[in-house]
Design an enzyme around this catalytic site. Sequence first.
Site, PDB file in Angstrom:
ATOM      1  N   HIS A  85      15.806   6.119   2.239  1.00  0.00           N
ATOM      2  CA  HIS A  85      16.749   5.225   2.946  1.00  0.00           C
ATOM      3  C   HIS A  85      17.583   6.040   3.942  1.00  0.00           C
ATOM      4  CE1 HIS A  85      16.684   2.657  -0.938  1.00  0.00           C
ATOM      5  NE2 HIS A  85      16.139   1.899  -0.011  1.00  0.00           N
ATOM      6  N   LYS A 134      15.781  -8.810  -6.452  1.00  0.00           N
ATOM      7  CA  LYS A 134      15.483  -7.887  -7.547  1.00  0.00           C
ATOM      8  C   LYS A 134      16.645  -7.887  -8.540  1.00  0.00           C
ATOM      9  CE  LYS A 134      13.317  -4.785  -4.216  1.00  0.00           C
ATOM     10  NZ  LYS A 134      13.569  -3.602  -3.384  1.00  0.00           N
ATOM     11  N   ARG A 194       6.915   1.932   4.518  1.00  0.00           N
ATOM     12  CA  ARG A 194       6.311   3.064   3.812  1.00  0.00           C
ATOM     13  C   ARG A 194       4.791   2.930   3.843  1.00  0.00           C
ATOM     14  NH1 ARG A 194      10.044   2.062  -1.254  1.00  0.00           N
ATOM     15  NH2 ARG A 194       9.770   0.026  -0.324  1.00  0.00           N
ATOM     16  N   SER A 206      13.573   3.393  -4.982  1.00  0.00           N
ATOM     17  CA  SER A 206      14.695   3.466  -5.930  1.00  0.00           C
ATOM     18  C   SER A 206      14.191   3.250  -7.354  1.00  0.00           C
ATOM     19  CB  SER A 206      15.737   2.396  -5.600  1.00  0.00           C
ATOM     20  OG  SER A 206      16.202   2.545  -4.285  1.00  0.00           O
TER      21      SER A 206
HETATM   22  P1  ADP Z   1      14.863  -4.569  -0.099  1.00  0.00           P
HETATM   23  O1  ADP Z   1      15.036  -5.105  -1.481  1.00  0.00           O
HETATM   24  O2  ADP Z   1      15.553  -5.384   0.948  1.00  0.00           O
HETATM   25  O3  ADP Z   1      13.443  -4.230   0.267  1.00  0.00           O
HETATM   26  P2  ADP Z   1      15.329  -1.716  -0.415  1.00  0.00           P
HETATM   27  O4  ADP Z   1      16.608  -1.041  -0.756  1.00  0.00           O
HETATM   28  O5  ADP Z   1      14.212  -1.586  -1.403  1.00  0.00           O
HETATM   29  O6  ADP Z   1      15.713  -3.220  -0.117  1.00  0.00           O
HETATM   30  O7  ADP Z   1      14.804  -1.184   0.970  1.00  0.00           O
HETATM   31  C1  ADP Z   1      15.545  -1.382   2.146  1.00  0.00           C
HETATM   32  C2  ADP Z   1      14.704  -0.950   3.331  1.00  0.00           C
HETATM   33  O8  ADP Z   1      14.472   0.452   3.257  1.00  0.00           O
HETATM   34  C3  ADP Z   1      13.310  -1.600   3.372  1.00  0.00           C
HETATM   35  O9  ADP Z   1      12.948  -1.820   4.721  1.00  0.00           O
HETATM   36  C4  ADP Z   1      12.418  -0.553   2.761  1.00  0.00           C
HETATM   37  O10 ADP Z   1      11.075  -0.656   3.213  1.00  0.00           O
HETATM   38  C5  ADP Z   1      13.098   0.714   3.269  1.00  0.00           C
HETATM   39  N1  ADP Z   1      12.804   1.835   2.402  1.00  0.00           N
HETATM   40  C6  ADP Z   1      12.901   1.906   1.064  1.00  0.00           C
HETATM   41  N2  ADP Z   1      12.521   3.115   0.604  1.00  0.00           N
HETATM   42  C7  ADP Z   1      12.149   3.817   1.702  1.00  0.00           C
HETATM   43  C8  ADP Z   1      11.615   5.129   1.898  1.00  0.00           C
HETATM   44  N3  ADP Z   1      11.335   5.931   0.881  1.00  0.00           N
HETATM   45  N4  ADP Z   1      11.378   5.532   3.159  1.00  0.00           N
HETATM   46  C9  ADP Z   1      11.606   4.690   4.190  1.00  0.00           C
HETATM   47  N5  ADP Z   1      12.071   3.433   4.079  1.00  0.00           N
HETATM   48  C10 ADP Z   1      12.343   3.008   2.847  1.00  0.00           C
END
Ligand code: ADP
Length: 158
Positions: free
Chosen positions: A17, A41, A90, A128
């Site tokens: 992130h 989630k 990703r 996460s």
């Molecule tokens: P959501 O539940 O909205 O998907 P997340 O916190 O899982 O929220 O992810 C927020 C954003 O960050 C999404 O666009 C996700 O694809 C991106 N993201 C999550 N992990 C990574 C990572 N390891 N590298 C790049 N982008 C990521």
Amino acid sequence: MATALYPGTFDPVTNGHLDILQRASRVFERVVVSASEASHKTCAFSLEERLSLLRTVAGQLPNVEVMPFKGLVVECARQVGAGIIVRGLRQTTDFDYEFAMATMNTRLAPDIETLFLVASSQYHYLSSSLVREIAALGGDISQFVPPEVEDAIISKLK
Ligand code: ADP
């Protein structure tokens, strides 16, 4: 065009992130990173905990603001004056969900664009939920999250 919104669950924020956030902060004048109040989630961390960790790790980026959001992402974008929604991509598994979200958000708000940043290769498999799972099984998560987040995950497990 100058303000971008980076919305997500951030449960908790990882180095993946942060990589997207740092890169977005170099492209846009102002980036608002917003953690969703109610997520699709079930969250391990409360909204306040997720925001506080985001504030801690994004604190060194001068043009980044952290805030909560509830409701539609496009409404949040309007409220903060963002014409762009930034999301990270990703692997191909992200694609269907992100494609659907971007398409529906465009239907709801044609004036707001979604822009994708491709995750840096070292973060392609970082999520996460995997980090929380590795920590719960006693694994070392220091390469995946900032130290403050590592401490928070370990405290949560106690
Ligand atoms: P959501 O539940 O909205 O998907 P997340 O916190 O899982 O929220 O992810 C927020 C954003 O960050 C999404 O666009 C996700 O694809 C991106 N993201 C999550 N992990 C990574 C990572 N390891 N590298 C790049 N982008 C990521």
